[in-house]
Design a protein around this motif. Structure first.
Motif, mmCIF file in Angstrom:
data_model
loop_
_atom_site.group_PDB
_atom_site.id
_atom_site.type_symbol
_atom_site.label_atom_id
_atom_site.label_comp_id
_atom_site.label_asym_id
_atom_site.label_seq_id
_atom_site.Cartn_x
_atom_site.Cartn_y
_atom_site.Cartn_z
ATOM 1 N N GLY A 20 0.818 -1.204 0.000
ATOM 2 C CA GLY A 20 0.000 0.000 0.000
ATOM 3 C C GLY A 20 0.851 1.253 0.000
ATOM 4 O O GLY A 20 2.006 1.247 0.435
ATOM 5 N N GLY A 21 0.269 2.329 -0.487
ATOM 6 C CA GLY A 21 0.974 3.605 -0.493
ATOM 7 C C GLY A 21 0.196 4.640 -1.275
ATOM 8 O O GLY A 21 -0.727 4.307 -2.023
ATOM 9 N N ALA A 22 0.569 5.891 -1.095
ATOM 10 C CA ALA A 22 -0.104 6.977 -1.795
ATOM 11 C C ALA A 22 0.198 6.923 -3.289
ATOM 12 O O ALA A 22 1.143 6.262 -3.733
ATOM 13 N N ALA A 23 -0.598 7.621 -4.074
ATOM 14 C CA ALA A 23 -0.387 7.686 -5.521
ATOM 15 C C ALA A 23 0.989 8.253 -5.829
ATOM 16 O O ALA A 23 1.404 9.258 -5.243
ATOM 17 N N GLY A 24 1.712 7.593 -6.728
ATOM 18 C CA GLY A 24 3.012 8.088 -7.164
ATOM 19 C C GLY A 24 4.173 7.761 -6.260
ATOM 20 O O GLY A 24 5.305 8.182 -6.527
ATOM 21 N N VAL A 25 3.951 6.984 -5.201
ATOM 22 C CA VAL A 25 5.034 6.724 -4.256
ATOM 23 C C VAL A 25 5.965 5.613 -4.725
ATOM 24 O O VAL A 25 7.062 5.453 -4.202
ATOM 25 N N GLY A 26 5.540 4.809 -5.705
ATOM 26 C CA GLY A 26 6.449 3.798 -6.238
ATOM 27 C C GLY A 26 5.968 2.370 -6.113
ATOM 28 O O GLY A 26 6.767 1.439 -6.190
ATOM 29 N N LYS A 27 4.662 2.168 -5.962
ATOM 30 C CA LYS A 27 4.143 0.801 -5.807
ATOM 31 C C LYS A 27 4.378 -0.033 -7.066
ATOM 32 O O LYS A 27 4.791 -1.190 -6.979
ATOM 33 N N THR A 28 4.103 0.557 -8.233
ATOM 34 C CA THR A 28 4.317 -0.180 -9.484
ATOM 35 C C THR A 28 5.801 -0.452 -9.696
ATOM 36 O O THR A 28 6.186 -1.526 -10.169
ATOM 37 N N ILE A 30 8.019 -0.986 -7.412
ATOM 38 C CA ILE A 30 8.369 -2.114 -6.553
ATOM 39 C C ILE A 30 7.942 -3.423 -7.205
ATOM 40 O O ILE A 30 8.680 -4.412 -7.202
ATOM 41 N N ALA A 31 6.739 -3.435 -7.787
ATOM 42 C CA ALA A 31 6.250 -4.646 -8.444
ATOM 43 C C ALA A 31 7.151 -5.027 -9.617
ATOM 44 O O ALA A 31 7.453 -6.211 -9.829
ATOM 45 N N ILE A 32 7.573 -4.033 -10.406
ATOM 46 C CA ILE A 32 8.445 -4.302 -11.549
ATOM 47 C C ILE A 32 9.781 -4.867 -11.080
ATOM 48 O O ILE A 32 10.297 -5.851 -11.632
ATOM 49 N N GLU A 33 10.352 -4.268 -10.052
ATOM 50 C CA GLU A 33 11.627 -4.752 -9.532
ATOM 51 C C GLU A 33 11.494 -6.158 -8.970
ATOM 52 O O GLU A 33 12.404 -6.989 -9.107
ATOM 53 N N LEU A 34 10.342 -6.430 -8.351
ATOM 54 C CA LEU A 34 10.109 -7.776 -7.840
ATOM 55 C C LEU A 34 10.030 -8.781 -8.978
ATOM 56 O O LEU A 34 10.561 -9.895 -8.886
ATOM 57 N N LEU A 138 2.325 -13.893 -9.029
ATOM 58 C CA LEU A 138 1.130 -13.303 -9.614
ATOM 59 C C LEU A 138 1.010 -11.868 -9.096
ATOM 60 O O LEU A 138 0.888 -11.648 -7.891
ATOM 61 N N LEU A 139 1.061 -10.917 -10.016
ATOM 62 C CA LEU A 139 0.968 -9.501 -9.654
ATOM 63 C C LEU A 139 -0.424 -8.981 -9.983
ATOM 64 O O LEU A 139 -0.851 -9.037 -11.138
ATOM 65 N N LEU A 140 -1.117 -8.460 -8.977
ATOM 66 C CA LEU A 140 -2.422 -7.838 -9.161
ATOM 67 C C LEU A 140 -2.263 -6.338 -8.927
ATOM 68 O O LEU A 140 -2.012 -5.893 -7.803
ATOM 69 N N GLU A 141 -2.411 -5.579 -9.990
ATOM 70 C CA GLU A 141 -2.207 -4.132 -9.914
ATOM 71 C C GLU A 141 -3.515 -3.414 -9.550
ATOM 72 O O GLU A 141 -4.590 -3.766 -10.021
ATOM 73 N N ASP A 142 -3.383 -2.373 -8.709
ATOM 74 C CA ASP A 142 -4.494 -1.458 -8.393
ATOM 75 C C ASP A 142 -5.688 -2.173 -7.764
ATOM 76 O O ASP A 142 -6.828 -2.054 -8.210
ATOM 77 N N LEU A 143 -5.417 -2.876 -6.680
ATOM 78 C CA LEU A 143 -6.466 -3.621 -5.997
ATOM 79 C C LEU A 143 -7.594 -2.726 -5.493
ATOM 80 O O LEU A 143 -8.721 -3.189 -5.291
ATOM 81 N N HIS A 144 -7.307 -1.443 -5.288
ATOM 82 C CA HIS A 144 -8.349 -0.545 -4.777
ATOM 83 C C HIS A 144 -9.505 -0.385 -5.753
ATOM 84 O O HIS A 144 -10.576 0.094 -5.372
ATOM 85 N N TRP A 145 -9.318 -0.781 -7.019
ATOM 86 C CA TRP A 145 -10.413 -0.723 -7.994
ATOM 87 C C TRP A 145 -11.070 -2.090 -8.196
ATOM 88 O O TRP A 145 -11.896 -2.247 -9.089
ATOM 89 N N ALA A 146 -10.739 -3.061 -7.377
ATOM 90 C CA ALA A 146 -11.223 -4.427 -7.612
ATOM 91 C C ALA A 146 -12.730 -4.541 -7.398
ATOM 92 O O ALA A 146 -13.311 -3.883 -6.534
ATOM 93 N N ASP A 147 -13.359 -5.411 -8.179
ATOM 94 C CA ASP A 147 -14.772 -5.729 -7.988
ATOM 95 C C ASP A 147 -14.906 -6.751 -6.861
ATOM 96 O O ASP A 147 -13.923 -7.344 -6.408
ATOM 97 N N GLN A 148 -16.127 -6.969 -6.409
ATOM 98 C CA GLN A 148 -16.363 -7.870 -5.287
ATOM 99 C C GLN A 148 -15.937 -9.298 -5.605
ATOM 100 O O GLN A 148 -15.432 -10.010 -4.732
ATOM 101 N N GLY A 149 -16.158 -9.743 -6.847
ATOM 102 C CA GLY A 149 -15.755 -11.090 -7.218
ATOM 103 C C GLY A 149 -14.249 -11.295 -7.111
ATOM 104 O O GLY A 149 -13.783 -12.323 -6.612
ATOM 105 N N SER A 170 -0.157 -7.820 -4.505
ATOM 106 C CA SER A 170 -1.093 -6.832 -5.029
ATOM 107 C C SER A 170 -0.766 -5.463 -4.448
ATOM 108 O O SER A 170 -0.492 -5.334 -3.256
ATOM 109 N N ASN A 171 -0.784 -4.459 -5.311
ATOM 110 C CA ASN A 171 -0.580 -3.105 -4.801
ATOM 111 C C ASN A 171 -1.902 -2.347 -4.806
ATOM 112 O O ASN A 171 -2.814 -2.657 -5.558
ATOM 113 N N TYR A 172 -1.999 -1.402 -3.912
ATOM 114 C CA TYR A 172 -3.225 -0.613 -3.807
ATOM 115 C C TYR A 172 -2.883 0.799 -3.339
ATOM 116 O O TYR A 172 -1.880 1.019 -2.658
ATOM 117 N N ARG A 173 -3.730 1.721 -3.737
ATOM 118 C CA ARG A 173 -3.535 3.113 -3.351
ATOM 119 C C ARG A 173 -4.151 3.336 -1.981
ATOM 120 O O ARG A 173 -5.344 3.113 -1.769
#
Length: 213
Positions: A20-28, A30-34, A138-149, A170-173
């Motif tokens: 988790g982290g604020a917008a633009g802090v580097g979550k993506t 981190i995922a790329i480096e991982l 398995l990388l799930l980007e932007d979990l904060h927009w995820a649907d209930q399913g 998974s990263n989330y804002r």
């Protein structure tokens, strides 16, 4: 922490990590480096994303992950073998499978709760078979927009992923707008099994060991 989870996957034990982290802090970043680190040690990375839509497509990050797995499969015959008897359920997420493979039966017609459970089990079992051939990230980007399913499926996988060599990240804002509008407690509190990390330092790679002082 992320390096430790990658090492555990190589030893056959999976886990779920939320970044988790604020917008633009580097979550993506981190995922790329991982993902780069995972490739270096022989772990296959598959990516799926959630999107900011008024009518989100159900399970879309998992659909993208499975489509990427199909695209990267050494052969369609090999992918059909991985699907096994779960092919009919997986085709609910990937209708194109019925066009690619003429032997896939239709999904069972059941009540909503039982139908969802069988679908989730089929996805989990398929990921397990894929990971048995090669450990997975398995990388799930932007979990904060995820649907209930998507959230429910992720929750199901989080309870069982420790049994297989698959790391789900998974990263989330995590900022005030998201907390107030969509994210808490609806999503984060549903994943008590997940490990949590914060994206705070833009120049820090969590996969790299710190140099000795």
């Amino acid at each position: 922490m992320l390096r430790r989870h990658l090492n555990q996957v190589r030893d056959g034990k999976g886990s779920v990590v939320l970044i988790g982290g604020a917008a633009g802090v580097g979550k993506t970043r981190i995922a790329i480096e991982l993902a780069v680190e995972a490739a270096r040690v022989g772990i296959t990375t598959l990516v799926g994303r959630c999107y900011d839509r008024e009518d989100p497509v159900p399970f879309v990050p998992f659909v993208e992950i499975l489509e990427a797995a199909l695209e990267r499969a050494s052969s369609r015959v090999g992918f059909r073998a991985l699907l096994g008897t779960d092919a009919g359920e997986i085709s609910r997420l990937m209708p194109q499978l019925s066009r690619l493979f003429t032997d896939i039966p239709g999904a069972m017609e059941l009540g909503p709760a039982q139908s969802q459970w069988i679908l989730f089990k089929a996805v989990g079992d398929l990921i397990g078979r894929m990971a048995a051939g090669n450990p997975l990230l398995l990388l799930l980007e932007d979990l904060h927009w995820a649907d209930q399913g998507t959230l429910a499926l992720l929750e199901h996988l989080a309870r069982n992923v420790y049994k297989i060599p698959a790391l789900i990240v998974s990263n989330y804002r995590d900022d005030e707008e998201i907390r107030n509008r969509v994210f808490r407690p609806r999503q984060q509190n549903r994943l008590p099994q997940a490990h949590r990390a914060c994206a705070m330092a833009p120049r820090r790679n969590p996969c790299r060991k710190r140099p000795p002082r």
